[in-house]
Scaffold this motif. Structure first.
Motif, PDB file in Angstrom:
ATOM      1  N   ASP A 141      36.003   5.852  10.372  1.00  0.00           N
ATOM      2  CA  ASP A 141      35.550   6.381   9.177  1.00  0.00           C
ATOM      3  C   ASP A 141      35.965   7.642   8.248  1.00  0.00           C
ATOM      4  O   ASP A 141      35.631   8.407   7.696  1.00  0.00           O
ATOM      5  CB  ASP A 141      33.749   7.079   9.511  1.00  0.00           C
ATOM      6  N   ILE A 142      37.505   7.289   8.290  1.00  0.00           N
ATOM      7  CA  ILE A 142      38.146   8.092   7.518  1.00  0.00           C
ATOM      8  C   ILE A 142      38.768   7.246   6.402  1.00  0.00           C
ATOM      9  O   ILE A 142      39.241   6.347   6.603  1.00  0.00           O
ATOM     10  CB  ILE A 142      39.115   8.849   8.348  1.00  0.00           C
ATOM     11  N   ALA A 143      38.286   7.694   5.196  1.00  0.00           N
ATOM     12  CA  ALA A 143      38.473   6.739   3.941  1.00  0.00           C
ATOM     13  C   ALA A 143      39.954   6.350   3.722  1.00  0.00           C
ATOM     14  O   ALA A 143      40.275   5.140   3.163  1.00  0.00           O
ATOM     15  CB  ALA A 143      37.889   7.206   2.741  1.00  0.00           C
ATOM     16  N   CYS A 144      40.894   7.342   3.704  1.00  0.00           N
ATOM     17  CA  CYS A 144      42.309   6.999   3.271  1.00  0.00           C
ATOM     18  C   CYS A 144      43.006   6.202   4.148  1.00  0.00           C
ATOM     19  O   CYS A 144      44.048   5.697   3.674  1.00  0.00           O
ATOM     20  CB  CYS A 144      42.946   8.423   3.236  1.00  0.00           C
ATOM     21  N   THR A 145      42.621   5.787   5.228  1.00  0.00           N
ATOM     22  CA  THR A 145      43.361   5.132   6.215  1.00  0.00           C
ATOM     23  C   THR A 145      42.521   3.835   6.947  1.00  0.00           C
ATOM     24  O   THR A 145      41.458   3.862   6.917  1.00  0.00           O
ATOM     25  CB  THR A 145      43.625   5.806   7.697  1.00  0.00           C
ATOM     26  N   ASP A 146      43.282   2.585   6.998  1.00  0.00           N
ATOM     27  CA  ASP A 146      42.618   1.521   7.706  1.00  0.00           C
ATOM     28  C   ASP A 146      42.616   1.460   9.154  1.00  0.00           C
ATOM     29  O   ASP A 146      42.323   0.546   9.972  1.00  0.00           O
ATOM     30  CB  ASP A 146      43.031   0.110   7.110  1.00  0.00           C
ATOM     31  N   TYR A 147      43.280   2.479   9.711  1.00  0.00           N
ATOM     32  CA  TYR A 147      43.382   2.773  11.110  1.00  0.00           C
ATOM     33  C   TYR A 147      42.990   4.242  11.755  1.00  0.00           C
ATOM     34  O   TYR A 147      43.561   5.191  10.712  1.00  0.00           O
ATOM     35  CB  TYR A 147      44.827   2.409  11.659  1.00  0.00           C
ATOM     36  N   THR A 148      42.321   4.361  12.408  1.00  0.00           N
ATOM     37  CA  THR A 148      42.149   5.705  13.228  1.00  0.00           C
ATOM     38  C   THR A 148      42.286   5.507  14.539  1.00  0.00           C
ATOM     39  O   THR A 148      42.034   4.413  15.522  1.00  0.00           O
ATOM     40  CB  THR A 148      40.813   6.402  12.980  1.00  0.00           C
ATOM     41  N   THR A 278      51.521   7.235  18.303  1.00  0.00           N
ATOM     42  CA  THR A 278      52.742   7.720  18.635  1.00  0.00           C
ATOM     43  C   THR A 278      53.490   7.816  17.386  1.00  0.00           C
ATOM     44  O   THR A 278      54.177   8.827  17.127  1.00  0.00           O
ATOM     45  CB  THR A 278      53.490   6.813  19.709  1.00  0.00           C
ATOM     46  N   THR A 279      53.370   6.775  16.337  1.00  0.00           N
ATOM     47  CA  THR A 279      54.010   6.650  15.222  1.00  0.00           C
ATOM     48  C   THR A 279      53.491   7.940  14.126  1.00  0.00           C
ATOM     49  O   THR A 279      54.295   8.609  13.556  1.00  0.00           O
ATOM     50  CB  THR A 279      53.862   5.452  14.374  1.00  0.00           C
ATOM     51  N   MET A 280      52.189   7.910  14.278  1.00  0.00           N
ATOM     52  CA  MET A 280      51.629   9.190  13.471  1.00  0.00           C
ATOM     53  C   MET A 280      51.837  10.258  13.757  1.00  0.00           C
ATOM     54  O   MET A 280      52.225  11.299  13.138  1.00  0.00           O
ATOM     55  CB  MET A 280      50.049   8.927  13.275  1.00  0.00           C
ATOM     56  N   VAL A 297      48.213  11.963   7.531  1.00  0.00           N
ATOM     57  CA  VAL A 297      49.059  10.491   7.762  1.00  0.00           C
ATOM     58  C   VAL A 297      48.156   9.378   7.865  1.00  0.00           C
ATOM     59  O   VAL A 297      46.934   9.836   8.507  1.00  0.00           O
ATOM     60  CB  VAL A 297      49.611  10.919   9.159  1.00  0.00           C
ATOM     61  N   ALA A 298      48.370   8.321   7.419  1.00  0.00           N
ATOM     62  CA  ALA A 298      47.463   7.324   7.344  1.00  0.00           C
ATOM     63  C   ALA A 298      47.974   5.939   7.417  1.00  0.00           C
ATOM     64  O   ALA A 298      49.633   5.962   7.331  1.00  0.00           O
ATOM     65  CB  ALA A 298      46.827   7.284   5.857  1.00  0.00           C
ATOM     66  N   VAL A 305      51.822   5.925   5.906  1.00  0.00           N
ATOM     67  CA  VAL A 305      51.842   6.510   4.620  1.00  0.00           C
ATOM     68  C   VAL A 305      51.009   8.174   4.963  1.00  0.00           C
ATOM     69  O   VAL A 305      50.632   8.397   5.917  1.00  0.00           O
ATOM     70  CB  VAL A 305      51.418   5.869   3.316  1.00  0.00           C
ATOM     71  N   ASP A 306      51.251   8.767   3.754  1.00  0.00           N
ATOM     72  CA  ASP A 306      50.664  10.218   3.787  1.00  0.00           C
ATOM     73  C   ASP A 306      49.873  10.399   2.509  1.00  0.00           C
ATOM     74  O   ASP A 306      50.531  10.177   1.630  1.00  0.00           O
ATOM     75  CB  ASP A 306      51.628  11.396   4.354  1.00  0.00           C
ATOM     76  N   PHE A 307      48.845  11.187   2.558  1.00  0.00           N
ATOM     77  CA  PHE A 307      48.099  11.833   1.342  1.00  0.00           C
ATOM     78  C   PHE A 307      47.793  13.222   1.329  1.00  0.00           C
ATOM     79  O   PHE A 307      47.741  13.606   2.509  1.00  0.00           O
ATOM     80  CB  PHE A 307      46.744  11.047   1.525  1.00  0.00           C
TER      81      PHE A 307
END
Ligand code: ADP
Ligand code: F6P
Length: 331
Positions: A141-148, A278-280, A297-298, A305-307
């Motif tokens: 449920d974090i809007a800026c990312t399609d992965y958590t 790991t990447t993030m 990080v997103a 990417v990052d916002f």
């Protein structure tokens, strides 16, 4: 050097702290490991802050070396522990936290958690401690990312549990309501609905509370010869036991509710959770080394990417509409 040069010059980072905050999620250890090892690789001193912002305020701060994170990549939970901390929501708590960072020589902090934790990171950043957020929550449920971090493991755990409930539901020709986590968001429920081929998915974002429609569907399905009726109910709707009772009374079909609960937050992280975390984690350290702060990080549009945190917190995310529609058309 004029004022402008001074302001745009990156603050030199010598010591980086890392903490996990909010609900734990499988893959958080992989992220901690990456932060620590990438920081050491970049020549930084690394510190672990235990129990989120609560541990920061209690000065639960430990030195971390490469060995501190050995043998952790495959483990669920978080080796730094996590907590929720009301004191840190106050201005006094935030100033105290920034002061403690300074006292311990911590110039920068990687905050692994959800939106709430990012608000804490934002406050630390405004008080001069460089911060980067890494999205960690099973809820997606974090809007800026399609992965958590943790979502992939959680949906796989839930999917396997739902398969098992389905076996017994079919044998007994029952209706089963299975409640999955997600706080106010329906992402876990929607993914499980599709993965398990559920007859019905109830999402907080979509549910119209029309229980009569649900009852009619259960009856129709039985008339069409369906041996079970699987309803995935999101935690944000809740009341699974009450719903089961009402459906059984109205249809005469035995109905059981199963609440999967915290099992969804545990277990060894999937390959995806390990690799993305790991990447993030490594990316967060690289951003700090470039002098960046107040960023998150997103993963978006197929890329890491990052916002800016302020921008990220202002974004909105809904459940995927097409996925929801096919959850209803493929039954
Ligand atoms: P998540 O990070 O998973 O969204 P929470 O909403 O519980 O989880 O937030 C985790 C912690 O982040 C809180 O217990 C609190 O310490 C901190 N936090 C939340 N909101 C704020 C805020 N507005 N300002 C400062 N810190 C906050
Ligand atoms: O945010 C993760 C989550 O597991 C949610 O899905 C759930 O609503 C909440 O945390 C449960 O929190 P607790 O561990 O405090 O019961």
């Amino acid at each position: 050097m004029d004022m402008e040069d001074e302001q745009t010059m990156a603050k030199e980072i010598n010591t980086i702290g890392v903490l996990t905050s909010g609900g734990d999620a499988p893959g958080m250890n992989a992220a901690i490991r990456a932060v620590v090892r990438q920081g050491l690789f970049r020549g930084k001193r690394m510190k672990g802050i235990k129990r989120g912002f609560a541990g920061l305020l209690n000065e639960e701060i430990v030195d971390m070396d490469a060995k501190s994170v050995s043998d952790t990549i495959s483990r669920g939970g978080t080796i730094l522990q996590t907590a929720r901390c009301l004191e840190f929501v106050t201005a006094e708590g935030q100033e105290k936290g920034a002061g403690i960072c300074e006292k311990h020589g911590i110039d920068a902090v990687v905050v692994i958690g959800g939106d709430g934790s990012f608000q804490g990171a934002q406050k630390l950043s405004s008080l001069g401690i460089n911060t980067i957020g890494v999205p960690g929550t099973i809820d997606l449920d974090i809007a800026c990312t399609d992965y958590t971090i943790g979502f992939d493991t959680a949906i796989n755990t839930a999917m396997q549990a739902i398969d098992k409930v389905r076996d017994t539901s079919t044998s007994h020709e029952r209706c089963s309501i299975i409640e999955v986590m997600g706080r106010g968001a329906g992402h876990i429920a929607l993914w499980c609905g599709l993965a398990n081929g559920a007859e019905e998915v109830l999402l907080p974002e979509k549910f119209d509370h029309d229980e009569q429609r649900l009852i009619n569907q259960v009856k129709n399905a039985r008339q069409l010869g369906k041996q079970h009726y699987i309803i995935i109910n999101a935690e944000g709707i809740g009341d699974s036991q009450g719903m089961a009772k009402r459906i059984e009374e109205a249809t005469g079909i035995e109905t059981r509710a199963t609440i999967l609960g915290h099992m969804q937050r545990g277990g060894s992280p999937t390959c995806k959770d390990r690799v993305y975390a790991t990447t993030m984690g490594a990316m967060a350290v690289d951003l700090l080394c470039e002098g960046q702060s107040n960023r998150v990080v997103a993963h978006s549009g197929g890329e890491f990417v990052d916002f800016d945190i302020n921008e990220a917190l202002g974004m909105h995310k809904d459940v995927n509409d097409f996925m929801y529609r096919i959850s209803r058309s493929l039954v």
